[in-house]
Design an enzyme around this catalytic site. Structure first.
Site, mmCIF file in Angstrom:
data_model
loop_
_atom_site.group_PDB
_atom_site.id
_atom_site.type_symbol
_atom_site.label_atom_id
_atom_site.label_comp_id
_atom_site.label_asym_id
_atom_site.label_seq_id
_atom_site.Cartn_x
_atom_site.Cartn_y
_atom_site.Cartn_z
ATOM 1 N N PRO A 48 1.731 -2.463 4.651
ATOM 2 C CA PRO A 48 1.925 -1.989 5.544
ATOM 3 C C PRO A 48 0.816 -2.466 6.535
ATOM 4 O O PRO A 48 -0.428 -1.841 6.980
ATOM 5 C CB PRO A 48 1.764 -0.114 5.753
ATOM 6 C CG PRO A 48 0.966 -0.275 4.956
ATOM 7 C CD PRO A 48 0.902 -0.967 3.293
ATOM 8 N N CYS A 49 1.203 -3.822 6.945
ATOM 9 C CA CYS A 49 -0.300 -4.416 8.210
ATOM 10 C C CYS A 49 -0.512 -3.231 9.356
ATOM 11 O O CYS A 49 -1.586 -3.399 10.077
ATOM 12 C CB CYS A 49 -0.598 -5.291 7.675
ATOM 13 S SG CYS A 49 1.109 -6.373 7.769
#
Length: 155
Positions: A115-116
């Site tokens: 989850p950047c």
């Protein structure tokens, strides 16, 4: 194998090695794949607000040692929360590497699953995202809505 999965942030191209996810790309082209593969079900659950943790196997291919360390660190950012690029850099032992963290986030081969989008600028500023800021905002808003709904159900 490659599939295209429709989502609220546009079609996602998913590259698989067996059932292991090795790549996710935004704005994929081609026909949407009708698939009952675990990744398609999990993405549907994530975007539907019923899944907060992916369980499909993911293999990170490529990347420098630093990038892989960043991807490992952002994989630990809990659903519905955010960290700053500086916080990620500090967690990696290099507080001055915030910009390098941003570059590594941009090179994340499996966005959404790693989850950047949960990594933001100082003070919560909406900066940088390989999929574009509108997609980042939609992902963060989705997670915030689901997190609030879950909190309200528990009270």
């Amino acid at each position: 194998m490659r599939l295209v999965v429709e989502s609220p942030i546009g079609p996602l191209g998913v590259e698989l090695d067996g059932e292991t996810v090795v790549g996710v790309r935004f704005a994929a082209s081609g026909p949407v794949s009708a698939s009952d593969l675990p990744i398609a079900r999990e993405l549907a659950g994530y975007f539907g607000g019923t899944l907060t943790d992916f369980t499909v196997p993911v293999e990170l291919r490529g990347g420098s040692e630093f990038e892989r360390a960043v991807w490992g660190q952002i994989a630990t950012v809990p659903y519905g929360t955010m960290r700053t690029y500086g916080e990620v850099a500090k967690a990696l032992g290099d507080p001055g590497a915030a910009r390098a963290v941003g570059t590594a986030c941009n090179r994340n081969p499996v966005p959404v699953l790693i989850p950047c989008h949960r990594v933001v600028g100082a003070g919560g500023k909406m900066v940088g995202f390989g999929g574009g800021l509108p997609r980042k905002r939609l992902l963060l808003e989705l997670e915030a809505r689901v997190t609030l709904a879950q909190m309200w159900e528990m009270s």
